[in-house]
Write a protein that holds these residues in place. Structure first.
Motif, PDB file in Angstrom:
ATOM      1  N   ASN A  38      29.044  77.106  49.395  1.00  0.00           N
ATOM      2  CA  ASN A  38      28.387  75.890  49.898  1.00  0.00           C
ATOM      3  C   ASN A  38      27.808  76.078  51.292  1.00  0.00           C
ATOM      4  O   ASN A  38      27.173  75.167  51.820  1.00  0.00           O
ATOM      5  CB  ASN A  38      29.371  74.716  49.911  1.00  0.00           C
ATOM      6  CG  ASN A  38      30.520  74.938  50.872  1.00  0.00           C
ATOM      7  OD1 ASN A  38      31.147  76.012  50.854  1.00  0.00           O
ATOM      8  ND2 ASN A  38      30.818  73.970  51.718  1.00  0.00           N
ATOM      9  N   CYS A  39      28.060  77.247  51.911  1.00  0.00           N
ATOM     10  CA  CYS A  39      27.626  77.464  53.311  1.00  0.00           C
ATOM     11  C   CYS A  39      26.568  78.556  53.414  1.00  0.00           C
ATOM     12  O   CYS A  39      26.609  79.538  52.659  1.00  0.00           O
ATOM     13  CB  CYS A  39      28.797  77.937  54.161  1.00  0.00           C
ATOM     14  SG  CYS A  39      30.130  76.769  54.288  1.00  0.00           S
ATOM     15  N   SER A  40      25.688  78.431  54.395  1.00  0.00           N
ATOM     16  CA  SER A  40      24.730  79.512  54.628  1.00  0.00           C
ATOM     17  C   SER A  40      25.485  80.777  55.016  1.00  0.00           C
ATOM     18  O   SER A  40      26.477  80.723  55.742  1.00  0.00           O
ATOM     19  CB  SER A  40      23.715  79.132  55.714  1.00  0.00           C
ATOM     20  OG  SER A  40      24.345  78.656  56.869  1.00  0.00           O
ATOM     21  N   THR A  51      19.589  87.440  47.717  1.00  0.00           N
ATOM     22  CA  THR A  51      18.816  86.326  47.157  1.00  0.00           C
ATOM     23  C   THR A  51      19.612  85.019  47.248  1.00  0.00           C
ATOM     24  O   THR A  51      19.154  83.975  46.829  1.00  0.00           O
ATOM     25  CB  THR A  51      18.460  86.563  45.663  1.00  0.00           C
ATOM     26  OG1 THR A  51      19.664  86.521  44.883  1.00  0.00           O
ATOM     27  CG2 THR A  51      17.748  87.888  45.465  1.00  0.00           C
ATOM     28  N   PHE A  52      20.850  85.098  47.799  1.00  0.00           N
ATOM     29  CA  PHE A  52      21.693  83.897  47.902  1.00  0.00           C
ATOM     30  C   PHE A  52      21.061  82.854  48.822  1.00  0.00           C
ATOM     31  O   PHE A  52      20.549  83.168  49.881  1.00  0.00           O
ATOM     32  CB  PHE A  52      23.083  84.272  48.439  1.00  0.00           C
ATOM     33  CG  PHE A  52      23.914  83.066  48.785  1.00  0.00           C
ATOM     34  CD1 PHE A  52      24.406  82.245  47.792  1.00  0.00           C
ATOM     35  CD2 PHE A  52      24.171  82.727  50.112  1.00  0.00           C
ATOM     36  CE1 PHE A  52      25.149  81.101  48.091  1.00  0.00           C
ATOM     37  CE2 PHE A  52      24.915  81.593  50.442  1.00  0.00           C
ATOM     38  CZ  PHE A  52      25.408  80.790  49.422  1.00  0.00           C
ATOM     39  N   GLU A  53      21.123  81.616  48.371  1.00  0.00           N
ATOM     40  CA  GLU A  53      20.659  80.486  49.198  1.00  0.00           C
ATOM     41  C   GLU A  53      21.722  79.399  49.140  1.00  0.00           C
ATOM     42  O   GLU A  53      22.233  79.126  48.049  1.00  0.00           O
ATOM     43  CB  GLU A  53      19.380  79.870  48.609  1.00  0.00           C
ATOM     44  CG  GLU A  53      18.184  80.751  48.623  1.00  0.00           C
ATOM     45  CD  GLU A  53      17.078  80.152  47.731  1.00  0.00           C
ATOM     46  OE1 GLU A  53      17.161  78.950  47.384  1.00  0.00           O
ATOM     47  OE2 GLU A  53      16.168  80.904  47.382  1.00  0.00           O
ATOM     48  N   PRO A  54      22.019  78.758  50.268  1.00  0.00           N
ATOM     49  CA  PRO A  54      23.057  77.717  50.238  1.00  0.00           C
ATOM     50  C   PRO A  54      22.495  76.376  49.775  1.00  0.00           C
ATOM     51  O   PRO A  54      22.841  75.330  50.303  1.00  0.00           O
ATOM     52  CB  PRO A  54      23.500  77.652  51.704  1.00  0.00           C
ATOM     53  CG  PRO A  54      22.275  78.001  52.464  1.00  0.00           C
ATOM     54  CD  PRO A  54      21.481  78.960  51.621  1.00  0.00           C
ATOM     55  N   LEU A 355      27.923  89.287  48.647  1.00  0.00           N
ATOM     56  CA  LEU A 355      26.726  89.138  49.483  1.00  0.00           C
ATOM     57  C   LEU A 355      25.687  88.342  48.699  1.00  0.00           C
ATOM     58  O   LEU A 355      25.038  87.447  49.227  1.00  0.00           O
ATOM     59  CB  LEU A 355      26.163  90.528  49.845  1.00  0.00           C
ATOM     60  CG  LEU A 355      24.830  90.511  50.579  1.00  0.00           C
ATOM     61  CD1 LEU A 355      24.950  89.835  51.942  1.00  0.00           C
ATOM     62  CD2 LEU A 355      24.276  91.929  50.732  1.00  0.00           C
ATOM     63  N   ASP A 356      25.555  88.667  47.412  1.00  0.00           N
ATOM     64  CA  ASP A 356      24.561  88.003  46.571  1.00  0.00           C
ATOM     65  C   ASP A 356      25.304  87.395  45.371  1.00  0.00           C
ATOM     66  O   ASP A 356      25.401  88.023  44.303  1.00  0.00           O
ATOM     67  CB  ASP A 356      23.522  89.038  46.104  1.00  0.00           C
ATOM     68  CG  ASP A 356      22.270  88.357  45.579  1.00  0.00           C
ATOM     69  OD1 ASP A 356      22.400  87.239  45.023  1.00  0.00           O
ATOM     70  OD2 ASP A 356      21.185  88.932  45.717  1.00  0.00           O
TER      71      ASP A 356
END
Ligand SMILES: Cc1cc2nc3c(=O)[nH]c(=O)nc-3n(C[C@H](O)[C@H](O)[C@H](O)COP(=O)(O)O)c2cc1C
Length: 379
Positions: A38-40, A51-54, A355-356
């Motif tokens: 849920n966090c950046s 490619t992860f985005e919060p 990480l992703d």
């Protein structure tokens, strides 16, 4: 005062009910969860490419995949303020009760947790939200109790940060009020921190005796709190050798109160087809790490938290790569071997970060989960 719900006559009945209805008590030897999405930046304090985005949409995608893979729990980080540095680590973070509600509506079986800071939410409100989410999720809500060690976050509310041991006294009262609200028709509470007159709460949660409660206290006071009041403690594992001592400590403390408390842990997964590729990924996370934010966190933990003092000096890199959790780095076979060893030492579950998250969870589902089944860690 310890609240004893009276739905069941015996602890065995509680366990039997939960084993049938509550995912974290199912027959999988090692439960699995997702931590911190849920966090950046999730749990990695780094600029390494991902490619992860919060965002909510991206969280839904990860949650659905975890649900399809049979994971047991989704655990957010409770965060109100960032830690500075070049990443502004965790600056962008979704509020945990609304997050849990929304993810419950997008999943079928996995449990949704809210990581709630004791001083920021009145216990009646926390109980009400928890009971409501338990209904919305059809009995899949869990509460992660955190006292709050990040002083600027607590002071942002105009509240004075309590000394460490008093935070756990307050947490015990807070949680007792919540359990009263969840389990008793009418109740009063007269404590040092909370007073409730003519307490009332409907609907009651669906789970019996009440929704699962977890805590990650690592200090003396934290472990006592966990032993006495919650269902699972999350330990920080520095070395495998140390894990069995941590597990038996929690079990022994809980036994003093006639309770059984499970032990889980957390860690970053860097898993690739070859060991060299897995370590290259780990190195990239560290090499592109945000040391400024990491030092900010380590300084704060050193001052504000008793338990991390020694560990943070030795494990600075581990903070960059997963909040000081146990690094599961290697091939699928090696990762499963590490999990097996930790399960043999009594660890009952792991909440994982990557990480992703999405891409690496897909790989985890394809390559690691089948091996976990072969190893008897999952059914
Ligand atoms: C798995 C895990 C999750 C945690 N989640 C949060 C969180 O979301 N927010 C927070 O402020 N602290 C969080 N913490 C910090 C703990 O609540 C606790 O303060 C820390 O483990 C130190 O323990 P102590 O307070 O007993 O010294 C977490 C710790 C762990 C190990």
């Amino acid at each position: 005062m310890d609240v004893q719900p009276d739905f069941f006559q015996h602890a065995d009945d509680v366990h039997a009910w939960r084993a049938e209805h509550v995912p974290v008590f199912n027959r999988n030897r090692l439960k699995l969860g997702i931590f911190g999405m849920n966090c950046s930046n999730g749990c990695t304090i780094t600029h390494a490419e991902t490619t992860f985005e919060p965002t909510y949409q991206h969280n839904v995608k990860i949650a659905k995949l975890a649900d399809d893979l049979g994971f047991e729990l989704l655990v957010p980080v409770g965060r109100w303020k960032h830690f500075g540095g070049t990443t502004q680590f965790n600056a962008n973070n979704m509020e945990v009760y609304t997050w849990a509600t929304a993810l419950a509506c997008n999943t079928q079986k996995i449990m949704v947790y809210a990581t709630s800071h004791v001083p920021t939410v009145h216990p009646l409100f926390a109980a009400k939200q928890g009971a409501t989410i338990d209904h919305i999720s059809n009995g899949r809500f869990g509460l992660n109790v955190v006292c709050g060690w990040f002083r600027p976050e607590i002071e942002m509310f105009g509240i004075q940060q309590l000394p460490h041991e008093r935070r756990y006294d307050m947490a015990a009262e807070w949680l007792n009020c919540i359990k009263l609200a969840w389990t008793k028709q009418d109740f009063d509470f007269a404590g040092e921190y909370f007073q409730i007159r003519g307490g009332f709460l409907l609907p009651k949660p669906l789970q019996r005796p009440h929704p699962v409660v977890i805590n990650a206290g690592n200090s003396e006071e934290g472990r006592e709190f966990s032993a006495r009041h919650v269902d699972f403690n999350f330990v920080t594992i520095a070395t495998q050798e140390q894990a069995s001592g941590l597990v038996s400590d929690i079990h022994q403390r809980a036994a003093k109160y006639g309770r059984r408390v499970g032990v889980m842990s957390y860690g970053l997964v860097c898993c690739r087809d070859t060991e060299a590729e897995a370590w290259a990924l780990y190195r990239r996370i560290i090499d592109e790490g945000d040391w400024e934010a990491t030092h900010n966190i380590m300084n704060l933990l050193g001052i504000e938290s008793n338990s991390f003092n020694e560990q943070i000096k030795q494990f600075g890199e581990r903070f960059i790569a997963g909040w000081g959790g146990f690094p599961l780095v290697g091939t699928p076979e090696q990762v499963v071997e590490m999990m097996l060893q930790l399960a043999d030492l009594g660890i009952e579950g792991f909440i994982l970060s990557w990480l992703d998250y999405y891409e690496e969870l897909k790989y985890f589902g394809e390559r690691v989960l089948p091996l976990m089944k072969q190893a008897g860690l999952r059914i």
